[in-house]
Design an enzyme around this catalytic site. Structure first.
Site, PDB file in Angstrom:
ATOM      1  N   SER A  59      21.285   6.538 -84.302  1.00 50.21           N
ATOM      2  CA  SER A  59      21.325   5.312 -85.099  1.00 50.21           C
ATOM      3  C   SER A  59      19.975   4.990 -85.739  1.00 50.21           C
ATOM      4  CB  SER A  59      21.826   4.170 -84.205  1.00 50.21           C
ATOM      5  OG  SER A  59      22.386   3.156 -84.970  1.00 50.21           O
TER       6      SER A  59
ATOM      7  N   ASP B 256      12.514  12.842 -95.253  1.00 54.41           N
ATOM      8  CA  ASP B 256      12.793  12.840 -96.695  1.00 54.41           C
ATOM      9  C   ASP B 256      11.537  12.582 -97.526  1.00 54.41           C
ATOM     10  OD1 ASP B 256      15.415  13.371 -96.118  1.00 54.41           O
ATOM     11  OD2 ASP B 256      16.072  11.293 -96.270  1.00 54.41           O
TER      12      ASP B 256
ATOM     13  N   LYS C 136      25.046   9.322 -85.342  1.00 57.75           N
ATOM     14  CA  LYS C 136      25.717   8.024 -85.515  1.00 57.75           C
ATOM     15  C   LYS C 136      25.074   7.305 -86.693  1.00 57.75           C
ATOM     16  CE  LYS C 136      26.950   3.641 -83.336  1.00 57.75           C
ATOM     17  NZ  LYS C 136      26.438   2.758 -84.392  1.00 57.75           N
TER      18      LYS C 136
END
Length: 713
Positions: free
Chosen positions: A485, A496, A511
């Protein structure tokens, strides 16, 4: 992730209205002469409400019916020991009718399945008494399939009797083996005491035959308790409602009123007892999470994924809790501070272990972000920062925020002069979304950190608005299979933006969704007050996406540098759950990667070379391969000597993990100067504050993370 800090504004009111209207439909159509039943309203409201409010609404059709049927059958008789194939044939007639039952407000499938299980339970109780009245011998070359998913429903009464004979023999065998192991340990303790010329408590030995008699008594007591603990009408309805909810996705759940109280305790962190959250799955109670700072956390042996088989209060006779519901199991596990509970657990590798825990309250300091300095022999100082959860003051009462605490720890590490930071998010299950966004911004300039997409197709880009960078040096983020999460949001943003190295297990949990809780009693109209309480529904309403547009759901975040670890043989993660939402992608956000990017290819190549040459990592790789093979070997011998040999092998392989850690070159972890100053140099307080580093000096994964930081100097 369940994040109350994520404001949904008027959409929340719209969602509540959807469930209210769904329930009113059943009241409206029943009329004063045919008041709706609680089953009709609860099931109908959940289905109609989720068909509109869930992130991925499902059509109420035959495909929906088949999903409910499949999951209901799986949970109804998870061991495949009660229902005959003829019973399954009767139930299969309703396989495509559950959607129609829901629409017309009936529940024939639920009624028949309940009746069949009740009838078969009475028959199996009598059979268990009959079979356990005679002794078992453990010298025949018989086997039993212990993976119930691979088992089949018995074809007839004779087949069922044989399956029960083997099951009860297996249950008796496991207890005999445990008694023999305990007797062997007692002999070892006596020998040690004798060599040390210390007095030893002498207990008379028991023969295997005597142990077998005692073991059968225990098995009979256990099954009598199970048969006596039949679910009442409310439990049956609650379980069925939860089956329906779970067919939408694993995190959409129905909470009966009492279960909602348990969830609130977990959410607010008011933990007492051993400090572990539990999950019920296929007749066993599993450890869902270990609360940082709790008694279990400090004791160290209980792990996420362990299954609790038996519970003992101190030295008293253990009580088997196999087949129990969670709310009943916690009555034995919880207790007063200072009292001892002994848990017999089944580890993921198949071995069993008795874990003694002294109950306590959570040590609050251990739940927060903490840091230390690693003094490398080369003279380089490296910062270690651990975050157990993305905590926040959800009620705005002036409590602590994980983002603010991490910011303070980074400031202390910078003042210490560290040349790199290892940010440890292993086994961090998530928490506050806002804190994850703010925390990512501590390592990068302002910009988008995550995208949130709802069922209406609306995408909200969450930005860090602070252009300041709290820490700009080399960064390694440690993750494992249980990083989930919010941990995945932070790891994805770092990856990224090419800001640092994600390192650890092949991938994180996967998740990538956010849930909201609806209090059904508040949403349902007053005309239905006589049927309340209805409980609550937690459902998935949004999904997270990386700034690149890809979701963290299902796939998780893949590590830049993969290291072998003891969890890597387990098939555990979102993708292994029932009916998980799949990975997809949306339009990427506009963002600018970090200017001073790590040399990923070089760092990965250097790490691979070190891991290949490391005896500790070589042993870890071999252990993982062995455990993966063992995991698939689910046919167990019912011959005593073979069974004990296998159990001893499993334990030896399990113990190898700790032995491997001990071969690592020790890391020198020390308290930060700022922390020493804060407690006036009090060594007792400094040592207490450094408890979170216990075992880290021999952590081979952390050791390799340190090497990756050093490669960037």
């Amino acid at each position: 992730m369940f994040s109350p800090r994520l404001k949904v504004g008027s959409y929340a009111g719209l969602v509540a209205a959807v469930f209210g209207l769904a329930s009113y439909r059943f009241y409206e159509h029943s009329g004063p002469q045919a008041a709706p039943s609680k089953e009709q309203v609860l099931v109908g409201t959940i289905v109609q409400g989720l068909s509109q409010a869930h992130y991925q609404p499902e059509r109420i059709d035959d495909a929906f019916s088949k999903r409910v049927f499949e999951l209901a059958l799986k949970r109804l008789d998870y061991r495949k020991k009660f229902l005959l194939q003829s019973d399954i044939a009767q139930l299969t007639k309703y396989q495509t009718d559950i959607d129609d039952e829901t629409k017309r407000g009936s529940h024939e499938f639920l009624d028949l399945s309940t009746k069949l299980m009740a009838d078969r339970s009475k028959q199996m109780q009598a059979l268990a008494h009959e079979l356990l009245a005679k002794p078992f011998t453990f010298d025949a070359d018989e086997t039993i399939q212990t993976d119930f998913e691979k088992a089949t429903f018995p074809t007839n009464a004779a087949d069922q009797r044989e399956q029960w004979r083997k099951l009860l023999k297996y249950e008796t065998l496991t207890r005999v083996a445990e008694m023999m192991d305990e007797q062997d340990k007692r002999h070892d303790r006596s020998r040690v005491a004798s060599l040390a010329k210390e007095p030893a408590t002498i207990e008379p030995d028991r023969s295997p035959a005597q142990m077998e008699v005692e073991a059968r008594k225990r098995v009979l007591k256990y099954y009598d308790e199970q048969f006596a603990d039949q679910p009442d009408a409310n439990e049956i309805l609650s379980n069925y409602a939860n089956v329906i909810a779970n067919t939408y996705d694993p995190h959409t759940e129905y909470f009966a009123p009492r279960e909602k109280q348990e969830f609130d305790i977990q959410l607010t962190g008011r933990f007492e007892g051993i400090g572990a959250t539990l999950r019920e799955k296929e007749g066993l109670i599993y450890i869902e999470d270990i609360v940082p700072g709790s008694a279990s956390f400090r004791q160290g042996e209980l792990k996420k994924g362990d299954a609790i088989l038996r519970v003992a209060q101190g030295a008293t006779e253990p009580v088997s809790i196999e087949g129990w519901h969670t709310n009943k199991a916690v009555t034995l596990i919880r207790g007063k501070k200072g009292s001892e509970v002994r848990l017999t657990v089944k580890k993921a590798d198949g071995s069993t272990k008795v874990i003694p825990i002294i109950r306590d309250v959570v040590v609050v300091e251990d739940t927060y972000a903490q840091s230390a300095v690693i003094n490398d022999p080369s003279g380089v100082k490296i910062g270690y920062l651990r975050l157990p959860a993305f905590y926040a003051d959800f009620n705005d009462n002036g409590g602590r925020s994980s983002a603010a605490d991490v910011k303070k720890e980074l400031a202390k590490l910078t003042a210490e002069g560290v040349k790199g930071v290892v940010f440890d998010l292993r086994t961090n299950g998530g928490g506050s979304l806002n804190d994850a966004v703010e925390m990512a911004g501590l390592f990068m300039p302002s910009g988008p950190m995550v995208q949130v997409h709802d069922s209406r197709g609306v995408t909200n880009v969450l930005n860090d608005k602070d252009p300041r960078v709290q820490y700009s040096g080399p960064l390694v983020v440690l993750v494992n299979k249980y990083s989930a999460s919010a941990s995945e949001i932070l790891a994805a943003a770092v990856q990224d933006y090419k800001r640092g190295i994600i390192m650890g297990s092949t991938s994180t949990y996967g998740k990538g969704t956010v849930q909201r809780i609806i209090d059904l009693d508040e949403a349902l109209p007053n005309e239905l007050s006589s049927l309340k309480p209805f409980g609550s529904l937690k459902f998935t309403m949004q999904k997270f996406y990386r700034v690149t547009g890809g979701s963290t759901q299902f796939k998780g975040v893949a590590s830049d540098i993969v290291l072998p670890d003891v969890l890597s043989y387990l098939d555990q993660g979102e993708k292994e759950s029932d009916f998980p939402l799949k990975w997809d992608e949306i339009k990427p956000a506009s963002y600018r990667p970090w200017d001073d990017q790590p040399n990923y290819a070089k760092l990965e190549a250097n790490s691979k070379a070190r891991v290949a040459a490391s005896p500790a990592f070589q042993q870890m790789t071999e252990l993982v391969q062995t455990l993966r093979k063992r995991k698939d070997e689910t046919v167990v011998s019912l011959k005593l000597d073979k069974f004990r040999d296998m159990q001893h092998q499993l334990k030896a392989e399990s113990d190898k993990y700790e032995a491997i850690q001990k071969t690592a070159t020790p890391l020198a972890l020390a308290a930060l100067t700022a922390d020493r100053t804060a407690v006036g140099g009090d060594s007792v307080k400094v040592n207490r504050a450094m408890r979170f580093t216990r075992g880290l000096n021999k952590d081979i994964t952390l050791g390799e993370a340190v090497n990756v930081i050093k490669d960037q100097q």
